[in-house]
Scaffold this motif. Structure first.
Motif, PDB file in Angstrom:
ATOM      1  N   ARG A  67       0.853  -1.090   0.163  1.00  0.00           N
ATOM      2  CA  ARG A  67       0.232  -0.033  -0.100  1.00  0.00           C
ATOM      3  C   ARG A  67       0.593   1.459   0.090  1.00  0.00           C
ATOM      4  O   ARG A  67       1.898   1.646   0.289  1.00  0.00           O
ATOM      5  N   PHE A  76       1.276   5.743  -0.056  1.00  0.00           N
ATOM      6  CA  PHE A  76      -0.322   7.464  -0.752  1.00  0.00           C
ATOM      7  C   PHE A  76       1.174   8.352  -1.218  1.00  0.00           C
ATOM      8  O   PHE A  76       2.081   8.009  -1.217  1.00  0.00           O
ATOM      9  N   THR A 122       0.779  11.588  -2.921  1.00  0.00           N
ATOM     10  CA  THR A 122       0.812  13.004  -3.241  1.00  0.00           C
ATOM     11  C   THR A 122       1.302  13.691  -4.493  1.00  0.00           C
ATOM     12  O   THR A 122       2.015  13.171  -4.756  1.00  0.00           O
ATOM     13  N   GLN A 135      -5.298   0.324  -9.793  1.00  0.00           N
ATOM     14  CA  GLN A 135      -4.598   0.070  -8.177  1.00  0.00           C
ATOM     15  C   GLN A 135      -4.790   1.092  -7.536  1.00  0.00           C
ATOM     16  O   GLN A 135      -3.838   0.996  -6.438  1.00  0.00           O
ATOM     17  N   VAL A 136      -5.302   1.858  -8.123  1.00  0.00           N
ATOM     18  CA  VAL A 136      -5.885   3.375  -7.649  1.00  0.00           C
ATOM     19  C   VAL A 136      -6.918   3.812  -6.505  1.00  0.00           C
ATOM     20  O   VAL A 136      -8.244   3.331  -7.288  1.00  0.00           O
ATOM     21  N   VAL A 137      -6.938   3.325  -5.058  1.00  0.00           N
ATOM     22  CA  VAL A 137      -8.151   2.911  -4.275  1.00  0.00           C
ATOM     23  C   VAL A 137      -8.979   4.055  -3.747  1.00  0.00           C
ATOM     24  O   VAL A 137      -9.663   4.294  -3.994  1.00  0.00           O
ATOM     25  N   GLU A 138      -8.356   5.089  -3.985  1.00  0.00           N
ATOM     26  CA  GLU A 138      -9.047   6.735  -3.650  1.00  0.00           C
ATOM     27  C   GLU A 138      -8.145   7.792  -4.149  1.00  0.00           C
ATOM     28  O   GLU A 138      -5.823   7.506  -3.731  1.00  0.00           O
ATOM     29  N   VAL A 139      -8.522   8.749  -4.254  1.00  0.00           N
ATOM     30  CA  VAL A 139      -8.400   9.675  -4.376  1.00  0.00           C
ATOM     31  C   VAL A 139      -8.557  11.317  -3.724  1.00  0.00           C
ATOM     32  O   VAL A 139     -10.187  11.005  -4.105  1.00  0.00           O
ATOM     33  N   ALA A 140      -7.939  12.112  -3.216  1.00  0.00           N
ATOM     34  CA  ALA A 140      -9.101  13.266  -2.910  1.00  0.00           C
ATOM     35  C   ALA A 140      -8.334  14.326  -3.270  1.00  0.00           C
ATOM     36  O   ALA A 140      -6.928  14.375  -2.823  1.00  0.00           O
ATOM     37  N   MET A 144      -4.240  14.035  -2.939  1.00  0.00           N
ATOM     38  CA  MET A 144      -3.726  12.726  -2.357  1.00  0.00           C
ATOM     39  C   MET A 144      -4.196  11.228  -2.688  1.00  0.00           C
ATOM     40  O   MET A 144      -5.451  10.836  -2.623  1.00  0.00           O
ATOM     41  N   GLU A 194      -4.085   7.365  -2.313  1.00  0.00           N
ATOM     42  CA  GLU A 194      -3.803   5.651  -2.221  1.00  0.00           C
ATOM     43  C   GLU A 194      -4.125   5.085  -2.748  1.00  0.00           C
ATOM     44  O   GLU A 194      -4.722   4.382  -4.113  1.00  0.00           O
ATOM     45  N   VAL A 254      -3.075   0.534  -4.260  1.00  0.00           N
ATOM     46  CA  VAL A 254      -2.545  -1.009  -3.292  1.00  0.00           C
ATOM     47  C   VAL A 254      -1.414  -1.137  -4.766  1.00  0.00           C
ATOM     48  O   VAL A 254      -0.779  -0.722  -5.425  1.00  0.00           O
ATOM     49  N   ARG A 309     -12.213  17.661  -1.103  1.00  0.00           N
ATOM     50  CA  ARG A 309     -13.043  17.328  -1.912  1.00  0.00           C
ATOM     51  C   ARG A 309     -12.988  15.808  -2.394  1.00  0.00           C
ATOM     52  O   ARG A 309     -11.599  15.559  -2.314  1.00  0.00           O
ATOM     53  N   LEU A 358     -12.802  13.530  -4.343  1.00  0.00           N
ATOM     54  CA  LEU A 358     -12.833  13.055  -6.304  1.00  0.00           C
ATOM     55  C   LEU A 358     -12.872  11.371  -6.809  1.00  0.00           C
ATOM     56  O   LEU A 358     -13.413  11.423  -7.147  1.00  0.00           O
ATOM     57  N   VAL A 359     -11.954  10.634  -6.165  1.00  0.00           N
ATOM     58  CA  VAL A 359     -12.618   9.092  -6.119  1.00  0.00           C
ATOM     59  C   VAL A 359     -12.800   8.688  -5.440  1.00  0.00           C
ATOM     60  O   VAL A 359     -11.708   8.405  -3.665  1.00  0.00           O
ATOM     61  N   ARG A 387     -13.360   5.956  -2.198  1.00  0.00           N
ATOM     62  CA  ARG A 387     -12.880   4.340  -1.912  1.00  0.00           C
ATOM     63  C   ARG A 387     -13.317   3.388  -2.753  1.00  0.00           C
ATOM     64  O   ARG A 387     -14.433   3.118  -2.542  1.00  0.00           O
ATOM     65  N   ARG A 388     -12.631   2.869  -3.125  1.00  0.00           N
ATOM     66  CA  ARG A 388     -12.910   1.733  -4.187  1.00  0.00           C
ATOM     67  C   ARG A 388     -12.104   0.645  -4.056  1.00  0.00           C
ATOM     68  O   ARG A 388     -10.815  -0.152  -4.296  1.00  0.00           O
TER      69      ARG A 388
END
Lengths: 153, 153
Positions: A67, A69, A71, A91-96, A105, A107, A109, B139, B141-142, B144-145
């Motif tokens: 895993r 992070f 930026t 593999q992109v699990v989350e984007v903020a 940011m 995240e 895997v 915000r 953007l994606v 968690r998935r």
DNA sequence: CATAGGCTGGGCATCGTGCTCACCCTCGAC
DNA sequence: GTCGAGGGTGAGCACGATGCCCAGCCTATG
């Protein structure tokens, strides 16, 4: 916003421990009547207290034990395209979008260290992405938890 | 590690969409015999493919609509004490030890901007924590998935 | 005092579960 | 080719859980 009383919170906490717990089991566990739990559960579900889908799958079991992070700084004009590109990377699990030094940011895997590098390279190639910085997760020190918020004290 | 075949993955995906789906419903949805789903579900559960508890609670519904990532540098000698201190802060949702410029990645939730500041101050006061840097989530953007990992393509 | 809202316990038809069994494929070993 | 092992199927069965009633009981509020 719906305010959750003590009973609501205990039901939510029970459900967090075991999302497949039966109404009857929760009722017995909390010393409540079955109808009570049933009614509140419906109210909680319709009030969007529970997320539409759970994240109960462990990426490690799916062959992605690593895993990280990431930026990133991005060109604000390309935001929409950038998000579309990001979505294409499994593999992109989350984007903020964040405040601070970087704009994003992300995240991710991955299968192994090499794969982490591959994925960050893919991120770098997304439209509008200027510079990335990667922090590989070496150790989970406090595993994701929310129960302490559900039942404070 | 257990390898998941196509059928396993479809069952996991169905369960990710609705963690409270019944065995019978999944069987009908996927066109499988009830016994098949039942057997595989038990195997998946005992093989730790599914996390012990779901994160299905939305912090916003619990009065914590704000989210932030806090990176921190820590004195390695104080690691254990630092983790113990972090655990005492309910708003700390996750802590990971990372490579890179900082040693820690801490995810927090909070009631509002002031509360974010309060929580970061609490983190700074944890044993061994030297310097922190906060990125407030502006915000999602994606969201968690993991389904794209369960069923690639 | 009267009313409304929530919790309780009971009952009831229906559905889901956990289990077993006989049967059918398919694949690899002999 | 024949055999057995392993896994999927469909059916059946006892039991538990569900969703839905209702009457009765509290407590807070007007």
């Amino acid at each position: 916003m719906l305010t959750l009383d003590e009973t609501d919170r205990r039901i939510v906490a029970a459900l967090d421990r075991d999302p497949r717990a039966t109404v009857l089991w929760i009722a017995r566990e909390l010393g409540l009547a079955r109808g009570t739990v049933h009614a509140r559960l419906e109210r909680l579900a319709s009030a969007d207290v529970l997320a539409p889908h759970s994240v109960r799958v462990r990426p490690a079991a799916l062959g992605h034990p690593m895993r990280a992070f990431v930026t990133a700084e991005v060109d604000q004009a390309e935001f929409d395209g950038m998000i579309a590109d990001m979505r294409q990377i499994p593999q992109v699990v989350e984007v903020a979008g964040t405040s601070g030094d970087s704009d994003l940011m992300v995240e991710i895997v991955a299968r192994d260290a090499d794969h982490v590098y591959d994925v960050t390279q893919q991120i770098t190639r997304c439209r509008g992405v200027r510079r990335t910085s990667t922090r590989i997760v070496l150790r989970d020190l406090v595993a994701r938890r929310l129960d302490q918020l559900v039942l404070p004290g």
